[in-house]
Design an enzyme around this catalytic site. Sequence first.
Site, PDB file in Angstrom:
ATOM      1  N   CYS A  77      21.921  25.358   0.306  1.00  0.00           N
ATOM      2  CA  CYS A  77      21.154  24.753  -0.785  1.00  0.00           C
ATOM      3  C   CYS A  77      21.916  24.889  -2.111  1.00  0.00           C
ATOM      4  O   CYS A  77      23.013  24.368  -2.255  1.00  0.00           O
ATOM      5  CB  CYS A  77      19.745  25.331  -0.822  1.00  0.00           C
ATOM      6  N   HIS A 175      17.900  23.832   4.521  1.00  0.00           N
ATOM      7  CA  HIS A 175      17.665  25.258   4.779  1.00  0.00           C
ATOM      8  C   HIS A 175      17.639  25.492   6.287  1.00  0.00           C
ATOM      9  O   HIS A 175      16.605  25.282   6.927  1.00  0.00           O
ATOM     10  CB  HIS A 175      16.326  25.690   4.173  1.00  0.00           C
ATOM     11  N   GLU A 177      17.475  28.221   7.828  1.00  0.00           N
ATOM     12  CA  GLU A 177      16.544  29.312   8.138  1.00  0.00           C
ATOM     13  C   GLU A 177      15.101  28.841   8.189  1.00  0.00           C
ATOM     14  O   GLU A 177      14.231  29.559   8.676  1.00  0.00           O
ATOM     15  CB  GLU A 177      16.702  30.458   7.118  1.00  0.00           C
TER      16      GLU A 177
END
Length: 196
Positions: A77, A175, A177
């Site tokens: 990001c 992202h 994650e």
Amino acid sequence: MNIVIIDYGAGNIQSIRFAIERLGYEAVLTDNAGTIRQADKVIFPGVGEAGSAMRKLRATGIDRVIPELKQPVLGICLGMQLMCKSSEEGRTKGLGIFDVDIVRFSDQVKVPQIGWNQISGLKSPLFEGVKENEFMYLVHSFYAPECSEAIALTRYDVEYASALQKDNFYGVQFHPEKSSTAGARILNNFLKIKPS
């Protein structure tokens, strides 16, 4: 494996640490230059505003450390954006690793882009086992235009580079994650990349 997540006070780094733990690894959060240099893998996250994030990096000297790293480095990001030449956000000079300038989405679309969007044109070991047009989770108002270092593209207003690679440096706008199974696969692929 010695995995370091750079902790410079920008963004939600705990979710990245937990994602690494779910893959069976441990990660150290640090802003110590020596610890970062000695890592096998370095993750450079970021959520927030580019100008203030760069000021934090300069205050710790990490802005000089990151471009010199030889091991695999993954920017996520804002981390990816700061690895570029500059950002329109706060007229910020970046680390200059990727040869592209970050620009803002036009007023023709809702900003920030929040939610799931597709990645395509995948061309890196980072995406091994990830399908074309897989959905990833994004939250951003600024983007890297399509360029020679792009290894994945996403369309929102324009087609832009949602992932970049140059030598041992990788960057993803999305992202991983927070991107379910495919995101976990990308993180796992990064952790398996051999140093060149």
